[in-house]
Scaffold this motif. Structure first.
Motif, short mmCIF file in Angstrom:
data_model
loop_
_atom_site.label_atom_id
_atom_site.label_comp_id
_atom_site.label_asym_id
_atom_site.label_seq_id
_atom_site.Cartn_x
_atom_site.Cartn_y
_atom_site.Cartn_z
N THR A 48 1.03 -1.38 0.30
CA THR A 48 -0.16 -0.14 0.28
C THR A 48 0.58 1.08 -0.13
N LYS A 49 -0.32 2.15 -0.75
CA LYS A 49 0.90 4.05 -0.70
C LYS A 49 0.13 4.65 -0.01
N LYS A 50 -1.42 4.62 -0.13
CA LYS A 50 -1.99 5.57 0.12
C LYS A 50 -3.30 5.41 1.25
N GLU A 51 -3.29 6.19 1.35
CA GLU A 51 -4.15 5.83 3.26
C GLU A 51 -5.29 4.76 2.91
N ALA A 52 -6.22 5.23 1.36
CA ALA A 52 -7.43 5.06 0.84
C ALA A 52 -7.35 3.32 0.53
N SER A 71 -2.82 -0.11 11.42
CA SER A 71 -2.56 1.41 12.73
C SER A 71 -0.60 1.84 12.88
N ASP A 72 0.24 1.14 12.71
CA ASP A 72 1.12 1.29 12.34
C ASP A 72 1.55 1.70 11.12
N ALA A 73 0.65 1.13 10.33
CA ALA A 73 1.07 1.58 8.20
C ALA A 73 0.26 2.99 8.01
N LEU A 74 -0.87 3.05 8.89
CA LEU A 74 -1.55 4.11 8.74
C LEU A 74 -0.25 5.92 9.23
N GLU A 75 0.05 5.51 10.31
CA GLU A 75 0.92 6.64 11.20
C GLU A 75 2.47 6.35 10.15
N ASN A 76 2.52 5.46 9.73
CA ASN A 76 3.82 5.44 9.15
C ASN A 76 3.90 6.07 7.94
N LEU A 77 2.88 5.67 7.38
CA LEU A 77 2.22 7.51 6.16
C LEU A 77 2.75 7.96 6.40
N ASP A 78 2.03 8.37 7.83
CA ASP A 78 2.19 9.94 7.94
C ASP A 78 3.44 10.37 7.82
N SER A 79 4.06 9.55 8.95
CA SER A 79 5.77 10.51 8.67
C SER A 79 6.53 10.12 7.33
N GLN A 80 5.40 9.00 6.47
CA GLN A 80 6.80 9.49 5.39
C GLN A 80 6.70 10.65 4.23
N SER A 81 7.64 11.30 3.81
CA SER A 81 7.58 12.34 2.90
C SER A 81 6.74 11.69 1.39
N SER A 82 5.93 12.65 1.52
CA SER A 82 4.72 13.16 0.74
C SER A 82 5.20 13.35 -1.06
N ASN A 83 6.11 13.07 -1.71
CA ASN A 83 6.93 13.96 -2.49
C ASN A 83 5.86 13.52 -3.48
#
Lengths: 335, 774
Positions: free
Chosen positions: A19-23, A73-85
């Motif tokens: 996965t890459k996006k929240e959805a 939930s880790d994956a979701l949190e991880n997503l926000d801590s990643q750079s959204s380049n």
């Protein structure tokens, strides 16, 4: 059973990794830990199991479910801590910045330095009377400086000031002694224009009145001002000069900023550039300003701000300063 | 002014101990600015004195001769020469084979088939005079074979002094005065000038001064039997080096005296001038000067005359009718002192500035007129042993100038210099400059010679200058000022102007410009606008001082439209309104006509932010009644702060801007800075912020044919205790959205509070003839 639970965890881990996006994560979440997920199914089947199995698998299933929820939930949190380049972060638009006139910048610099030494900055008038421009400054009626060739006389009996020196008199009248003023301003001489000559240019007048002022005081102030404005240590030297409003009068030279004093075309090989006329205030000038020359004395100087700005910014044609031509002026910034 | 070091050396004892190339660096910082120091006489070598022994015409030339010359060698040398003045017995200058002139080597070469072993030289070829009509004619006693540089003072150092730096030093307009300075600087001894005394056992000349204010002294002397009027070569060379043309001995000697003492002299032909009256000219009289020009006089011009006959313009130039001619043997010599201001005025009026007038303008010492005559006589006698002094040295000097006397207090000298000098040092310096000093307890009693007393030295400070410069300004130490700890800011105008400029440049990206104080005549013509106002005298173009800064900036707008489609500029400058100085800030938006609304809106924003940021003041814009035709009457606004007008917002009429550039518009703001700087910055005290939340309520109002000013006026009347503030936040077509921020200090507002407010608002708007979107 243990095996299956292990597999579920493994499958979730793999899918989350994709996965890459929240959805996407939310989809995976409903698939593995939602109401219709396998683990949910297993947990709802728990009530049908034997007591032994319940004991055996109940807590394991619950722990697995917790773990899987944690993974999501880790994956979701991880997503926000990643750079959204996700956009071109190398785009640059050049935003135009305004600009101050070089004279304004230099005048501010010089006055700031003088203010630190206790000078007040005063402002004088461009249209001036003969009295303040000449007479009060000990410039007699038949002095060449009063010639039509040099002075713009007006049809109302006044003139455009040829020097900021009249502000010496105004300041003495306004404030009395002791006194430290400087007066930046525009002055006028009836000259033909060329790359080095303007009929409209800026000076800054300086004046100190106190008890026991020496020629050395004048030298100190000049050396400090010039070194700071030109951002380099400069030497100054005095030469005898002649101005009606000072006695003794001096021409102040600074060591050439181009060659450092060894001699070059700019300083005509002398190592020195003539920059500032000044001297000790003439007793008659003190009297004009209502100050007792037996008690007080002082010095005065006039720095050519236009000249200084040209030196500082290496401007080779004086005419651009009054041209208003943005192509030249945009080059100067705000400080 | 040009100086010859050869000449200076003649006035100084042991002059060779001075380094004549280096002394001028010191001269610059002790006395006056030296522009250049040039060694002359090095443009040639290998030139010797030669005597023509034989002279025959060249067979193949109509003007050349074949010469045999003696140049001190065993054999005579064959030279081919084209000069007209060749003759047997003439001694001249010869450059031998192997010598150089202007870097070119002279070789033995045939001229029309006859070999020439060198070349006879003219004065111009040797750069020692302008003469190129013939070869140099040396005196008959010139030693044959001698290097010409050993025979004539050709090698010299020529120094140029900046005339402006001598403005206040009449005594330095002659070499002798310069020599005195060099002696003071270098510690050498000045030699006295050699003079010939006049016995005064004859008749006085008939000289009358009619206007003593303009002529303080007039000395005359009649000299007869002046048979030799040929200027010796060494004097010719000197005159050439210092930039004067050699004419004849008598004229050259008057010039020589002027260069030596600074005293202009004039020699009249005594056959024409027999008696002299010094008085003013009559208006419109015409007089022909030496240079052949007819000049119209006025009653301020002082003349040397006799009744109705004019001989010369006093102190400026002599007349053609009385000039020295080739057959003149008797002369009437004038050495006089004229009023500096009058000479300058007349020179300007006549458009005739001469070496003499330049000197008289400096206020010359009247006590050197007689000295100059005695010196002239001494020098003339050297070349005319048998001249006869035919009159007394007639001296009309009604009010002789006496030496000045100044008491210089030692304490004052110490204060100015920051150093204590010994009495010996002070006395030595002053005496070296020609002062006499009597040392007293607290002061020096100083006698000032008249050559420094005409206008230069009158007060103590003048003497301090003399002492400080000869002592050495470089030895004075830079000393910081003592600073009182309380420093009061006495004036804030400069800083206030700077704050405004900085805000405009930083926040609104504007460019500061400077423009001239006067309207550009050509622009006025282009625009078809006439401007009245204070005018510059003596100018026909660009002569009306600006009374409207933004209008005068159109000149700069026009220039920049060549390169830019749109721009924002500003200037803080002086205009002359009702005969008084007025400081104005003008801001200009210039660009395409479709953007005029944007410019207009930004103009308002800038004005508001200027006053709110720098003065904490609110601004209001009111309808303008503008007298000026070139502004759009409907769009003009008066800018008011505290109910007082402080400026205007205007849009230039399209028919005007079209003449500058098609399809462009110009919006202008003018702020009266004189009023601006007097506005006190409003103090904003801390405000209480309610702990209960506020709510934003947006209302969109249908304006139809109304303007925002109508709505604004209407909203002023809508009062409620819960309104914190309201403002216009958007305009779409005729729909204007107002946002009210409401809240209470005592509670959180509830739905019914808000509903009540809304109902009241809608009713109020409708009552005021506007419609509101629900």
């Amino acid at each position: 059973m243990e095996k299956e639970l292990e597999n579920l965890k493994e499958a979730l881990r793999n899918e989350l990794a994709e996965t890459k996006k929240e959805a996407d994560i939310l989809n995976v979440k409903s698939k593995y830990v939602g109401k219709k997920s396998r683990i949910f199914e297993l947990l709802s089947d728990l009530k049908n199991m034997s007591v032994d199995d319940k004991r055996k698998y109940g807590s394991l299933m619950n722990v697995t479910k917790k773990e899987m929820e944690m993974m999501v939930s880790d994956a979701l949190e991880n997503l926000d801590s990643q750079s959204s380049n996700l956009f071109d972060d190398t785009i640059e638009f050049e935003k135009e910045l305004g600009s101050l006139h070089p004279i304004t910048i230099v005048a501010k610099e010089v006055t700031d330095i003088l203010k630190r030494m206790g000078f007040t900055v005063v402002s004088g008038h461009e249209m001036e009377t003969e009295y303040y421009n000449f007479e009060a400054l000990n410039i007699p009626k038949d002095h060449p400086a009063r010639d039509m060739q040099d002075t713009y006389y007006l049809d109302n009996g006044m003139l455009l000031r040829t020097q900021t020196s009249g502000d010496q008199i105004h300041s003495m009248e306004r404030f009395g002694a002791p006194l430290r003023i400087c007066s930046p301003g525009r002055t006028f001489r009836n000259e033909d224009l060329d790359a080095n000559h303007e009929n409209t240019f800026f000076q800054i007048e300086g004046m100190v009145i106190d008890e026991g002022i020496s020629i050395g005081n004048l030298m100190y102030v000049m050396k400090l001002v010039l070194s700071e404005v030109l951002k380099q240590e400069v030497d100054i030297r005095l030469r005898p000069g002649f101005f009606p409003f000072t006695e003794p009068s001096y021409e102040m030279d600074i060591s050439c900023t181009i060659c450092g004093g060894s001699g070059c075309p700019t300083c005509k090989n002398s190592g020195w550039i003539e920059l500032i006329p000044g001297g000790m205030v003439h007793p008659n000038v003190l009297r004009s300003g209502g100050i007792d020359p037996d008690k007080y004395n002082g010095f005065a100087f006039g720095i050519g701000l236009t000249r200084l700005a040209m030196m500082k910014y290496k401007i080779n044609d004086i005419r651009i300063l009054n041209s208003g031509d943005i192509r030249y002026l945009e080059n100067f910034r705000i400080d | 002014m040009l100086l010859s070091c050869n000449k200076l050396k003649t006035y100084i004892k042991d002059a060779d101990k001075i380094d004549w190339l280096k002394i001028w660096d010191l001269f610059t910082i002790r006395t006056a600015e030296v522009e250049s120091v040039v060694e002359v006489g090095n443009s040639f070598d290998g030139v010797v004195v030669a005597e023509i022994k034989e002279c025959v015409p060249h067979p193949d030339s109509d003007h050349m001769h074949i010469l045999k010359v003696d140049c001190g060698e065993d054999e005579l040398r064959q030279i081919v020469c084209g000069a007209p003045n060749v003759r047997v017995g003439l001694k001249t200058a010869l450059v031998k084979v192997g010598g150089h002139i202007d870097g070119i080597e002279i070789t033995a070469r045939p001229l029309r088939g006859v070999k020439s072993y060198g070349m006879c030289c003219s004065g111009r070829e040797l750069s020692i005079s302008e003469n190129h009509e013939g070869i140099l004619e040396l005196d008959s006693d010139a030693p044959v074979g001698l290097d010409i540089k050993k025979y004539l003072p050709i090698e010299d150092i020529i120094v140029e002094i900046d005339n402006k730096s001598l403005t206040n030093r009449p005594d330095l307009w002659g070499s002798y005065g310069i020599a005195r300075e060099i002696c003071a600087i270098s510690g050498h001894e000045l030699l006295p000038l050699l003079l010939e005394d006049v016995k005064n056992d004859k008749e006085d000349l008939d000289i009358v001064i009619k206007n003593e204010d303009l002529c303080s002294r007039y000395c005359g002397l009649k000299i007869e039997n002046v048979l030799n009027n040929k200027t010796p070569l060494d004097m010719q060379i000197f005159l050439h080096y210092v930039g004067m043309r050699s004419i004849s001995l008598i004229v050259d000697l008057t010039n020589y005296l002027m260069l030596e003492l600074g005293q202009p002299m004039h020699a009249f032909d005594a056959r024409v001038v027999k008696s002299i009256e010094v008085g003013n000219a009559l208006d419109k009289d015409v007089f022909t000067t030496l240079d052949g020009e007819k000049r119209e006089l006025n009653h301020d011009v002082l003349m040397i005359k006799n009744k109705d006959e004019y001989f010369g313009i006093a102190g400026i130039m002599g007349g053609l009718d009385s000039e020295i001619l080739e057959d003149t043997t008797t002369l009437f010599l004038e050495s006089a002192n004229f009023n500096a201001g009058n000479i300058r005025k007349s020179a300007v009026y006549l458009g005739l500035r001469t070496e003499a007038s330049a000197r008289y303008e400096k206020s010359l010492d009247p006590n050197m007129t007689d000295v100059a005559i005695k010196r002239f006589l001494y020098l003339l006698r050297e070349y005319n042993k048998d001249l006869v002094v035919a009159s007394n040295l007639t001296d009309i000097y009604p009010k002789p100038l006496k030496d000045g006397r100044i008491n210089l207090t030692k304490e004052k000298l110490h204060t100015y210099m920051g150093i204590k000098l010994s009495d010996e040092d002070v006395v030595k310096i002053l005496e070296s400059l020609g002062f006499q000093v009597n040392v007293c307890d607290m002061y020096y009693d100083v006698l000032v010679p008249t050559f420094r007393h005409t206008k230069d030295i009158h007060i103590e400070e003048d003497l301090i200058e003399e002492i400080a410069r000869i002592y050495g300004l470089e030895k004075i130490e830079a000393t910081p000022l003592k600073l009182e700890l309380t420093v009061k800011e006495l004036d804030t105008i400069f800083n206030q102007e700077y704050e405004v400029k900085r805000l405009l440049a930083l926040k609104y990206n504007m460019r500061e410009v400077h423009s001239y104080m006067w309207y550009d005549t050509e622009l006025l013509r282009t625009l078809g606008i006439e401007k009245e106002g204070v005018k510059l005298l003596g100018k026909k173009e660009n002569n009306v001082l600006r009374d409207d800064l933004s209008f005068s900036l159109l000149n700069i707008v026009k220039r920049n439209f060549k390169n830019y489609e749109q721009f924002k500029i500003f200037e803080i400058g002086t205009v002359i309104e009702h005969n008084a100085n007025k400081r104005v800030l003008s801001i200009i938006w210039a660009g395409e006509n479709k953007k005029v609304v944007d410019y207009y809106m930004e103009a308002k924003e800038v004005v508001q932010s200027l006053f709110s940021a720098l003065k904490n003041k609110d601004v209001c814009f009111e309808e303008n009644v503008n007298e000026k035709d070139y502004f759009d009457k409907n769009l003009g606004k008066v800018i008011k702060v505290d109910g007082v007008k402080i400026g205007e917002l205007n849009v230039f009429m399209k028919n005007l801007t079209n003449k500058i550039h098609k399809k462009r518009e110009v919006v202008a703001v003018d702020i009266d800075m004189d009023t601006y700087v007097t506005l006190e910055k409003e103090l904003r005290v801390a405000k209480n912020v309610s702990k209960y939340p506020t709510v934003d309520l947006d209302y969109t109002i249908l304006m139809k044919d109304k303007k925002y000013s109508d709505l604004k006026e209407a909203l002023k009347g809508f009062k409620s205790s819960i309104i914190k503030n309201y403002r216009l936040i958007g305009v779409y077509e005729d729909k204007y959205t107002i946002r009210y921020t409401v809240g209470s200090d005592t509670k959180t507002l509830e739905q019914n509070d808000l509903a009540k407010f809304k109902d009241r608002m809608i009713d109020y708007i409708r009552e005021n003839g506007l419609d509101i979107l629900e």
